[in-house]
Write a protein that holds these residues in place. Structure first.
Motif, PDB file in Angstrom:
ATOM      1  N   LEU A  12       0.851  -1.182   0.000  1.00 11.26           N
ATOM      2  CA  LEU A  12       0.000   0.000   0.000  1.00 11.26           C
ATOM      3  C   LEU A  12       0.884   1.228   0.000  1.00 11.26           C
ATOM      4  O   LEU A  12       1.836   1.317   0.780  1.00 11.26           O
ATOM      5  CB  LEU A  12      -0.912   0.016   1.225  1.00 11.26           C
ATOM      6  CG  LEU A  12      -1.924  -1.115   1.335  1.00 11.26           C
ATOM      7  CD1 LEU A  12      -2.725  -0.982   2.623  1.00 11.26           C
ATOM      8  CD2 LEU A  12      -2.854  -1.136   0.138  1.00 11.26           C
ATOM      9  N   THR A  13       0.557   2.172  -0.877  1.00 11.80           N
ATOM     10  CA  THR A  13       1.341   3.403  -0.974  1.00 11.80           C
ATOM     11  C   THR A  13       0.450   4.582  -0.632  1.00 11.80           C
ATOM     12  O   THR A  13      -0.655   4.718  -1.158  1.00 11.80           O
ATOM     13  CB  THR A  13       1.921   3.581  -2.393  1.00 11.80           C
ATOM     14  OG1 THR A  13       2.724   2.439  -2.691  1.00 11.80           O
ATOM     15  CG2 THR A  13       2.747   4.841  -2.496  1.00 11.80           C
ATOM     16  N   ARG A  14       0.967   5.411   0.244  1.00  8.65           N
ATOM     17  CA  ARG A  14       0.289   6.659   0.602  1.00  8.65           C
ATOM     18  C   ARG A  14       1.347   7.748   0.545  1.00  8.65           C
ATOM     19  O   ARG A  14       2.362   7.668   1.232  1.00  8.65           O
ATOM     20  CB  ARG A  14      -0.318   6.570   1.993  1.00  8.65           C
ATOM     21  CG  ARG A  14      -1.056   7.812   2.359  1.00  8.65           C
ATOM     22  CD  ARG A  14      -1.776   7.641   3.651  1.00  8.65           C
ATOM     23  NE  ARG A  14      -2.496   8.864   3.948  1.00  8.65           N
ATOM     24  CZ  ARG A  14      -3.177   9.058   5.026  1.00  8.65           C
ATOM     25  NH1 ARG A  14      -3.262   8.104   5.931  1.00  8.65           N
ATOM     26  NH2 ARG A  14      -3.786  10.191   5.229  1.00  8.65           N
ATOM     27  N   ARG A  15       1.070   8.721  -0.308  1.00  7.54           N
ATOM     28  CA  ARG A  15       2.061   9.748  -0.620  1.00  7.54           C
ATOM     29  C   ARG A  15       3.316   9.055  -1.112  1.00  7.54           C
ATOM     30  O   ARG A  15       3.274   8.277  -2.034  1.00  7.54           O
ATOM     31  CB  ARG A  15       2.273  10.663   0.567  1.00  7.54           C
ATOM     32  CG  ARG A  15       1.011  11.413   0.926  1.00  7.54           C
ATOM     33  CD  ARG A  15       1.239  12.466   1.954  1.00  7.54           C
ATOM     34  NE  ARG A  15      -0.026  13.144   2.198  1.00  7.54           N
ATOM     35  CZ  ARG A  15      -0.412  13.523   3.378  1.00  7.54           C
ATOM     36  NH1 ARG A  15       0.359  13.321   4.429  1.00  7.54           N
ATOM     37  NH2 ARG A  15      -1.563  14.141   3.517  1.00  7.54           N
ATOM     38  N   ALA A  17       5.264   7.006   0.759  1.00  3.22           N
ATOM     39  CA  ALA A  17       5.609   5.865   1.613  1.00  3.22           C
ATOM     40  C   ALA A  17       4.853   4.611   1.179  1.00  3.22           C
ATOM     41  O   ALA A  17       3.635   4.626   1.042  1.00  3.22           O
ATOM     42  CB  ALA A  17       5.277   6.188   3.063  1.00  3.22           C
ATOM     43  N   THR A  18       5.593   3.540   0.971  1.00  2.00           N
ATOM     44  CA  THR A  18       5.001   2.248   0.621  1.00  2.00           C
ATOM     45  C   THR A  18       5.232   1.282   1.775  1.00  2.00           C
ATOM     46  O   THR A  18       6.345   1.194   2.301  1.00  2.00           O
ATOM     47  CB  THR A  18       5.626   1.687  -0.666  1.00  2.00           C
ATOM     48  OG1 THR A  18       5.356   2.597  -1.736  1.00  2.00           O
ATOM     49  CG2 THR A  18       5.053   0.327  -1.011  1.00  2.00           C
ATOM     50  N   GLN A  19       4.178   0.582   2.151  1.00  2.00           N
ATOM     51  CA  GLN A  19       4.269  -0.412   3.215  1.00  2.00           C
ATOM     52  C   GLN A  19       3.852  -1.771   2.675  1.00  2.00           C
ATOM     53  O   GLN A  19       2.927  -1.863   1.873  1.00  2.00           O
ATOM     54  CB  GLN A  19       3.347  -0.052   4.379  1.00  2.00           C
ATOM     55  CG  GLN A  19       3.776   1.173   5.144  1.00  2.00           C
ATOM     56  CD  GLN A  19       2.801   1.431   6.285  1.00  2.00           C
ATOM     57  OE1 GLN A  19       1.697   1.899   6.046  1.00  2.00           O
ATOM     58  NE2 GLN A  19       3.221   1.089   7.487  1.00  2.00           N
TER      59      GLN A  19
END
Length: 77
Positions: A12-15, A17-19
């Motif tokens: 999952l990527t938000r802005r 940052a990918t986790q």
């Protein structure tokens, strides 16, 4: 959903940052309260549910096989 099952993990990527997360598909007993909240919150999904918003969670459990729910777990580093 099929790719999630096959891979066993997602990103999952938000802005910027990918986790990474491992996924666990939950059974009907765990999925039913999630599906009830989802149907209530995401109006566009309502036509895809046979259960009504006022139905008890057990009614959602009967159609849980049609609406997969995954638990996101921390991925190993």
């Amino acid at each position: 959903m099929l790719n999630t099952r096959a891979a066993g993990e997602i990103r999952l990527t938000r802005r910027a940052a990918t986790q990474r997360f491992r996924v666990r598909e939950v059974g009907a007993d765990e999925a039913c309260p999630v599906l009830k909240v989802y149907a209530r919150t995401a109006r566009a999904t309502r036509p895809y549910f046979g259960a009504g918003l006022d139905d008890p969670p057990e009614v959602f459990a009967r159609e849980a096989h049609l609406h997969p729910v995954f638990e996101l777990l921390p991925a190993p580093a």
